[in-house]
Design a protein around this motif. Structure first.
Motif, PDB file in Angstrom:
ATOM      1  N   LYS A   1     -53.139  -1.901 -22.579  1.00 12.55           N
ATOM      2  CA  LYS A   1     -52.263  -2.881 -21.937  1.00 12.55           C
ATOM      3  C   LYS A   1     -52.575  -4.285 -22.418  1.00 12.55           C
ATOM      4  O   LYS A   1     -51.657  -5.076 -22.713  1.00 12.55           O
ATOM      5  CB  LYS A   1     -52.425  -2.805 -20.407  1.00 12.55           C
ATOM      6  CG  LYS A   1     -51.553  -3.787 -19.639  1.00 12.55           C
ATOM      7  CD  LYS A   1     -50.075  -3.528 -19.867  1.00 12.55           C
ATOM      8  CE  LYS A   1     -49.211  -4.453 -19.041  1.00 12.55           C
ATOM      9  NZ  LYS A   1     -47.767  -4.257 -19.298  1.00 12.55           N
TER      10      LYS A   1
ATOM     11  N   LYS B   1     -41.409  -2.829 -25.019  1.00 15.36           N
ATOM     12  CA  LYS B   1     -40.783  -2.024 -23.962  1.00 15.36           C
ATOM     13  C   LYS B   1     -41.194  -0.556 -24.091  1.00 15.36           C
ATOM     14  O   LYS B   1     -41.499   0.111 -23.095  1.00 15.36           O
ATOM     15  CB  LYS B   1     -39.259  -2.140 -24.028  1.00 15.36           C
ATOM     16  CG  LYS B   1     -38.718  -3.476 -23.573  1.00 15.36           C
ATOM     17  CD  LYS B   1     -37.242  -3.386 -23.227  1.00 15.36           C
ATOM     18  CE  LYS B   1     -36.425  -2.916 -24.406  1.00 15.36           C
ATOM     19  NZ  LYS B   1     -34.972  -2.868 -24.107  1.00 15.36           N
ATOM     20  N   GLN B   2     -41.193  -0.046 -25.319  1.00 16.27           N
ATOM     21  CA  GLN B   2     -41.556   1.352 -25.536  1.00 16.27           C
ATOM     22  C   GLN B   2     -43.036   1.585 -25.276  1.00 16.27           C
ATOM     23  O   GLN B   2     -43.419   2.577 -24.641  1.00 16.27           O
ATOM     24  CB  GLN B   2     -41.192   1.753 -26.961  1.00 16.27           C
ATOM     25  CG  GLN B   2     -39.694   1.748 -27.234  1.00 16.27           C
ATOM     26  CD  GLN B   2     -39.361   1.881 -28.710  1.00 16.27           C
ATOM     27  OE1 GLN B   2     -40.144   1.481 -29.573  1.00 16.27           O
ATOM     28  NE2 GLN B   2     -38.194   2.429 -29.013  1.00 16.27           N
TER      29      GLN B   2
ATOM     30  N   ASN C   1     -45.061   0.049 -23.303  1.00 16.55           N
ATOM     31  CA  ASN C   1     -45.415  -0.031 -21.883  1.00 16.55           C
ATOM     32  C   ASN C   1     -45.058   1.236 -21.112  1.00 16.55           C
ATOM     33  O   ASN C   1     -45.417   1.369 -19.931  1.00 16.55           O
ATOM     34  CB  ASN C   1     -44.736  -1.235 -21.233  1.00 16.55           C
ATOM     35  CG  ASN C   1     -45.519  -2.515 -21.442  1.00 16.55           C
ATOM     36  OD1 ASN C   1     -46.741  -2.535 -21.314  1.00 16.55           O
ATOM     37  ND2 ASN C   1     -44.829  -3.592 -21.775  1.00 16.55           N
ATOM     38  N   ARG C   2     -44.382   2.173 -21.775  1.00 12.16           N
ATOM     39  CA  ARG C   2     -44.063   3.442 -21.122  1.00 12.16           C
ATOM     40  C   ARG C   2     -45.177   4.479 -21.318  1.00 12.16           C
ATOM     41  O   ARG C   2     -45.107   5.573 -20.769  1.00 12.16           O
ATOM     42  CB  ARG C   2     -42.727   3.984 -21.642  1.00 12.16           C
ATOM     43  CG  ARG C   2     -41.551   3.080 -21.239  1.00 12.16           C
ATOM     44  CD  ARG C   2     -40.206   3.701 -21.511  1.00 12.16           C
ATOM     45  NE  ARG C   2     -39.141   2.846 -21.026  1.00 12.16           N
ATOM     46  CZ  ARG C   2     -38.217   2.273 -21.776  1.00 12.16           C
ATOM     47  NH1 ARG C   2     -38.237   2.482 -23.085  1.00 12.16           N
ATOM     48  NH2 ARG C   2     -37.284   1.508 -21.267  1.00 12.16           N
ATOM     49  N   PHE C   3     -46.211   4.133 -22.089  1.00 11.30           N
ATOM     50  CA  PHE C   3     -47.366   5.020 -22.248  1.00 11.30           C
ATOM     51  C   PHE C   3     -48.316   4.796 -21.070  1.00 11.30           C
ATOM     52  O   PHE C   3     -49.453   4.348 -21.224  1.00 11.30           O
ATOM     53  CB  PHE C   3     -48.068   4.753 -23.578  1.00 11.30           C
ATOM     54  CG  PHE C   3     -47.323   5.264 -24.780  1.00 11.30           C
ATOM     55  CD1 PHE C   3     -47.650   6.489 -25.348  1.00 11.30           C
ATOM     56  CD2 PHE C   3     -46.289   4.533 -25.343  1.00 11.30           C
ATOM     57  CE1 PHE C   3     -46.965   6.976 -26.459  1.00 11.30           C
ATOM     58  CE2 PHE C   3     -45.586   5.004 -26.459  1.00 11.30           C
ATOM     59  CZ  PHE C   3     -45.932   6.230 -27.008  1.00 11.30           C
ATOM     60  N   LEU C   4     -47.819   5.115 -19.871  1.00 12.07           N
ATOM     61  CA  LEU C   4     -48.530   4.790 -18.634  1.00 12.07           C
ATOM     62  C   LEU C   4     -49.924   5.401 -18.570  1.00 12.07           C
ATOM     63  O   LEU C   4     -50.856   4.778 -18.049  1.00 12.07           O
ATOM     64  CB  LEU C   4     -47.706   5.255 -17.428  1.00 12.07           C
ATOM     65  CG  LEU C   4     -46.295   4.668 -17.309  1.00 12.07           C
ATOM     66  CD1 LEU C   4     -45.583   5.237 -16.093  1.00 12.07           C
ATOM     67  CD2 LEU C   4     -46.348   3.149 -17.243  1.00 12.07           C
TER      68      LEU C   4
ATOM     69  N   GLU D   1     -49.447  12.125 -24.312  1.00 16.33           N
ATOM     70  CA  GLU D   1     -48.682  11.109 -23.586  1.00 16.33           C
ATOM     71  C   GLU D   1     -47.270  10.992 -24.144  1.00 16.33           C
ATOM     72  O   GLU D   1     -46.299  10.812 -23.397  1.00 16.33           O
ATOM     73  CB  GLU D   1     -49.402   9.766 -23.660  1.00 16.33           C
ATOM     74  CG  GLU D   1     -48.768   8.652 -22.842  1.00 16.33           C
ATOM     75  CD  GLU D   1     -48.800   8.906 -21.339  1.00 16.33           C
ATOM     76  OE1 GLU D   1     -48.211   8.092 -20.601  1.00 16.33           O
ATOM     77  OE2 GLU D   1     -49.391   9.915 -20.899  1.00 16.33           O
TER      78      GLU D   1
ATOM     79  N   ILE E   1     -43.699  11.468 -22.117  1.00 12.76           N
ATOM     80  CA  ILE E   1     -42.601  10.500 -22.130  1.00 12.76           C
ATOM     81  C   ILE E   1     -41.308  11.171 -22.572  1.00 12.76           C
ATOM     82  O   ILE E   1     -40.247  10.967 -21.977  1.00 12.76           O
ATOM     83  CB  ILE E   1     -42.932   9.325 -23.066  1.00 12.76           C
ATOM     84  CG1 ILE E   1     -44.139   8.551 -22.537  1.00 12.76           C
ATOM     85  CG2 ILE E   1     -41.737   8.383 -23.202  1.00 12.76           C
ATOM     86  CD1 ILE E   1     -44.644   7.488 -23.492  1.00 12.76           C
TER      87      ILE E   1
ATOM     88  N   ASP F   1     -40.102  13.399 -19.670  1.00 10.10           N
ATOM     89  CA  ASP F   1     -39.647  12.627 -18.512  1.00 10.10           C
ATOM     90  C   ASP F   1     -38.324  11.919 -18.770  1.00 10.10           C
ATOM     91  O   ASP F   1     -37.469  11.825 -17.894  1.00 10.10           O
ATOM     92  CB  ASP F   1     -40.708  11.589 -18.115  1.00 10.10           C
ATOM     93  CG  ASP F   1     -41.935  12.225 -17.478  1.00 10.10           C
ATOM     94  OD1 ASP F   1     -41.898  13.440 -17.217  1.00 10.10           O
ATOM     95  OD2 ASP F   1     -42.927  11.498 -17.261  1.00 10.10           O
ATOM     96  N   ARG F   2     -38.149  11.411 -19.983  1.00  8.46           N
ATOM     97  CA  ARG F   2     -36.965  10.622 -20.302  1.00  8.46           C
ATOM     98  C   ARG F   2     -35.873  11.442 -20.990  1.00  8.46           C
ATOM     99  O   ARG F   2     -34.797  10.914 -21.281  1.00  8.46           O
ATOM    100  CB  ARG F   2     -37.347   9.422 -21.175  1.00  8.46           C
ATOM    101  CG  ARG F   2     -38.353   8.491 -20.520  1.00  8.46           C
ATOM    102  CD  ARG F   2     -38.658   7.283 -21.394  1.00  8.46           C
ATOM    103  NE  ARG F   2     -37.495   6.431 -21.547  1.00  8.46           N
ATOM    104  CZ  ARG F   2     -37.106   5.516 -20.678  1.00  8.46           C
ATOM    105  NH1 ARG F   2     -37.800   5.329 -19.564  1.00  8.46           N
ATOM    106  NH2 ARG F   2     -36.040   4.778 -20.895  1.00  8.46           N
TER     107      ARG F   2
ATOM    108  N   TYR G   1     -40.630   5.859 -30.732  1.00  9.19           N
ATOM    109  CA  TYR G   1     -41.808   5.550 -29.907  1.00  9.19           C
ATOM    110  C   TYR G   1     -43.085   5.690 -30.733  1.00  9.19           C
ATOM    111  O   TYR G   1     -44.017   4.893 -30.594  1.00  9.19           O
ATOM    112  CB  TYR G   1     -41.860   6.475 -28.689  1.00  9.19           C
ATOM    113  CG  TYR G   1     -40.999   6.012 -27.543  1.00  9.19           C
ATOM    114  CD1 TYR G   1     -41.556   5.520 -26.373  1.00  9.19           C
ATOM    115  CD2 TYR G   1     -39.605   6.059 -27.620  1.00  9.19           C
ATOM    116  CE1 TYR G   1     -40.766   5.099 -25.313  1.00  9.19           C
ATOM    117  CE2 TYR G   1     -38.802   5.631 -26.582  1.00  9.19           C
ATOM    118  CZ  TYR G   1     -39.390   5.155 -25.428  1.00  9.19           C
ATOM    119  OH  TYR G   1     -38.604   4.721 -24.385  1.00  9.19           O
TER     120      TYR G   1
END
Length: 370
Positions: free
Chosen positions: A86, A106-107, A109-112, A130, A134, A137-138, A148
């Motif tokens: 992060k 943006k992409q 930050n989706r690697f939570l 991960e 993603i 989920d998407r 990504y």
């Protein structure tokens, strides 16, 4: 309480007393907290064997065990000082000059599951698991998954060049990660009537700049950020020329505009606060209005256009319209600023320069709101 192997200090906590065990080793202080004094003393007793050797001068079994304790603490300390993913994304967002950095962030930050992980500990397996999550989920296609993966790779390549990260000797976790199969791609093309409907919806947008931005995209076939990040210093209003610099194919590109487009730009400049950006942020003139997705989605819906229509499809639309109007692939290549006709033929893109934009019959675009 002083012991030969180190120090034990009682510490009052909310639920009672804990015991801090501390030991100095090679000039470095090591400590651990325990629930009982006995556990603390046992830890210190284990560390007392640090450096112990047998008759042959080799570390004893207990010495090796003690060294493992020290190594684990050292590793934990290193993890605590290494930037997380992060933190690296935030640094990339603020310092990278890549044109695609905004979309990459943006992409990324989706690697939570990886955001709080030290960046030098992210391995290929961590990344792939991960990325799998993603995608599931998407509901992403393999082609989108590859985007990504490209964003993640770009971040690590950027970090590898950053002077503050050379010490970590980062290994790009995307290396040798299989890429998904690219689909043939679904490119949408708007008819002239649909283009007019879209522009009419843009005129009704709460952001006044949406109409002119979309109009220029349809007119020139330029890429999204080439227009959204256009600076006034690169606009010659007296000659009606846009100078698009550092474009995707690496070359600068000059676009001659028809008189009506030049007039609209002049009116727009007069109506806006002083700014370096042609399309300035609504609340901060110091920034470009690069994120107008919310306004785009509403205009698209109001014009009753396909939900999957992207801003980039306006580029395809310019190409298809020019093809229908009888322009050659070579002329469209010049308009789209492609390096080869093969690219133009494959994607039917169009980016206009020279007289190809100014000479187009684009009167139909002026019908919006007329």
């Amino acid at each position: 309480m002083q012991k030969k192997s180190g120090t034990i200090t009682p510490v009052k906590v909310k639920n009672g007393t804990r015991f801090n065990a501390q030991k100095q080793y090679k000039g470095v202080r090591y400590s651990q907290r325990f629930q009982t004094r006995e556990d603390a003393q046992e830890w210190l007793d284990d560390l007392a064997y640090l450096g112990a050797t047998d008759s042959n001068g080799n570390p004893t079994r207990k010495a090796k065990a003690a060294q493992l304790i020290i190594d684990e603490i050292d590793q934990q300390r290193e993890r605590n000082t290494t930037p997380t993913l992060k933190e690296c994304i935030n640094l990339f967002s603020s310092q990278s000059d890549l044109k695609s950095a905004f979309e990459y962030v943006k992409q990324l930050n989706r690697f939570l599951g990886l955001l709080d992980k030290p960046v030098n500990e992210i391995g290929r397996l961590d990344f792939e698991l991960e990325l799998d999550r993603i995608q599931e989920d998407r509901g992403m296609t393999d082609s989108t998954r590859n985007r990504y993966q490209a964003a993640f790779s770009s971040l690590f390549k950027w970090l590898a060049r950053h002077k503050d990260f050379k010490q970590y000797q980062l290994i790009n976790p995307t290396i040798h990660t299989p890429r998904g199969k690219e689909g043939a791609g679904c490119m949408l093309f708007l008819s002239k009537d649909e283009q007019v409907r879209l522009l009419e919806a843009c005129k009704a947008s709460k952001w006044d700049g949406l109409y002119l931005l979309v109009y220029l995209l349809l007119l020139t076939g330029s890429r999204r950020n080439e227009i959204a990040q256009l600076r006034w210093e690169n606009v010659d209003l007296s000659e009606g020329i846009l100078y698009l610099v550092k474009t995707k194919n690496g070359s600068d590109h000059a676009v001659k505009l028809p008189k009506q487009a030049t007039a609209l730009l002049k009116e727009w400049k007069i109506s806006q606060p002083l700014s370096n950006w042609v399309f300035q942020h609504r609340r901060d003139p110091r920034r470009a209005m690069v994120n107008f997705n919310g306004y785009w989605e509403k205009a698209k819906s109001a014009a009753n256009l396909p939900a999957e229509l992207r801003v980039h499809d306006l580029r395809h639309t310019t190409a298809s319209t020019m093809l229908a109007d009888g322009y050659s692939l070579e002329q469209i290549k010049e308009t789209l600023n492609h390096k080869s006709v093969m690219m133009t033929n494959r994607y039917a893109h169009a980016l206009g320069i020279k007289e190809t934009v100014a000479s187009r019959d684009t009167d139909f675009l002026s019908q919006a709101g007329g």
